[in-house]
Design an enzyme around this catalytic site. Structure first.
Site, PDB file in Angstrom:
ATOM      1  N   ASP A  40       5.516 -14.775  81.432  1.00 25.69           N
ATOM      2  CA  ASP A  40       4.794 -14.670  79.950  1.00 25.69           C
ATOM      3  C   ASP A  40       3.412 -14.497  79.781  1.00 25.69           C
ATOM      4  OD1 ASP A  40       7.575 -15.125  78.967  1.00 25.69           O
ATOM      5  OD2 ASP A  40       7.289 -17.414  79.020  1.00 25.69           O
ATOM      6  N   TYR A  68       6.762 -22.458  91.400  1.00 24.53           N
ATOM      7  CA  TYR A  68       5.606 -22.743  89.963  1.00 24.53           C
ATOM      8  C   TYR A  68       4.759 -24.181  90.068  1.00 24.53           C
ATOM      9  CZ  TYR A  68       8.579 -18.981  88.064  1.00 24.53           C
ATOM     10  OH  TYR A  68       9.348 -17.784  87.723  1.00 24.53           O
ATOM     11  N   ASP A  82       5.279 -23.369  74.166  1.00 25.00           N
ATOM     12  CA  ASP A  82       4.089 -23.125  75.094  1.00 25.00           C
ATOM     13  C   ASP A  82       3.126 -23.387  74.111  1.00 25.00           C
ATOM     14  OD1 ASP A  82       3.716 -20.764  73.813  1.00 25.00           O
ATOM     15  OD2 ASP A  82       5.164 -19.755  75.403  1.00 25.00           O
ATOM     16  N   ARG A 174       9.744 -23.658  80.696  1.00 25.86           N
ATOM     17  CA  ARG A 174       9.184 -24.177  79.410  1.00 25.86           C
ATOM     18  C   ARG A 174      10.470 -25.200  78.939  1.00 25.86           C
ATOM     19  NH1 ARG A 174       8.768 -19.192  75.551  1.00 25.86           N
ATOM     20  NH2 ARG A 174      10.002 -18.125  77.455  1.00 25.86           N
TER      21      ARG A 174
END
Length: 283
Positions: A40, A68, A82, A174
């Site tokens: 993203d 991540y 986010d 997310r």
């Protein structure tokens, strides 16, 4: 001479993955460019770009795990989960101990059900969810199975929670942050997301797109380094070039055929000692 292989890019925050593709296309004057695992715009870190014959490698990397480092702000929730959209909900954050957080994180190990965010590219009735969201249309989002291989706490200073997580394909960090917060009795929004690993590749070995004149190309053989290689003779080489099935005394489901140190094809086992061409390369 055409460049063939993979390029490791350390994507900056605010840049789309497609924009990185476009910059590579223009620089190398080719339209045969793609990437593995879209990041993203708000996310940063490792983005694997394939160029020319390297695009044929991507399907064989899709099942690789991704790692991540994610930072969540507890107590707030935005419409996109986010920090690129407005806050739509606020909630008190309970006092949390390290052991409570770690216990919650461990509960997400293994296969879990996850509902993709409404702003994802998952298609419902043939249309990406984000298009419905942009029009204010609410759609029921089907749950999907995802797999969490590793997850652990890096730091917690209320209301900011930082974790490292290694996942299988299709996982939305997310949403994971939202679900972790729910387990902790609150809500959350992802405020920072960095991909540090994708399979055998690490962000430490990646380059910024601004260094486009000096980008390193990972050749096809290195890109397929997770598979088994086998040298073939000249006759087998010609058969492979002509798409014929060849006999090999092997058991592996996939093999990479090499002739004079050049990758010819990815071979797929089609029967006892029989292998057919799954994907050929023009190198």
């Amino acid at each position: 001479m055409a460049m063939n292989g993979l390029i490791l890019i350390n994507k900056d925050k605010g840049m789309t993955s497609r924009l990185v593709d476009n910059k590579i296309m223009r620089h190398f004057k080719t339209r045969r460019v793609g990437h593995l695992g879209t990041l993203d715009p708000f996310a940063e870190g490792l983005l694997i770009i394939a160029i020319n014959e390297g695009t044929k490698v991507l399907p064989y990397l899709e099942d690789d795990t991704k790692t991540y480092i994610a930072t969540f702000e507890l107590g707030i929730e935005t419409s996109t989960l986010d920090n690129t959209s407005e806050v739509i909900k606020k909630m008190e954050v309970p006092k949390l101990t390290k052991s409570e957080i770690e216990a919650a994180l461990v509960s997400f190990l293994g296969e879990i059900d996850q509902t993709p965010p409404l702003t994802s590219a998952i298609k419902v009735d043939g249309v990406p969810l984000y298009r419905y969201a942009h029009k204010g249309i609410k759609k029921e989002v089907p749950k999907r199975k995802v797999y969490i291989h590793k997850i652990h706490l890096l730091s917690y200073e209320a209301p900011f929670l930082e974790i490292e997580v290694t996942t299988g394909k299709g996982t939305y960090i997310r949403t994971l942050g939202k679900d972790i917060a729910l387990k902790l009795g609150t809500i959350a929004t992802t405020i920072k997301l960095v991909r540090t690993k994708n399979g055998q590749f690490k962000v430490e070995d990646a380059q910024k797109i601004d260094d486009i004149n000096n980008l390193r190309i990972i050749p096809i053989d290195k890109a397929l380094g997770h598979l088994i290689f086998i040298d073939v003779n000249k006759t087998q080489k010609e058969d492979i070039r002509n798409g014929k099935t060849i006999m090999l005394a092997r058991l592996e489901p996939l093999l990479v055929a090499i002739y004079e140190e050049k990758v010819l094809a990815i071979l797929e086992r089609s029967g006892p000692q029989l292998y057919r061409v799954k994907r050929g390369f023009n190198l």
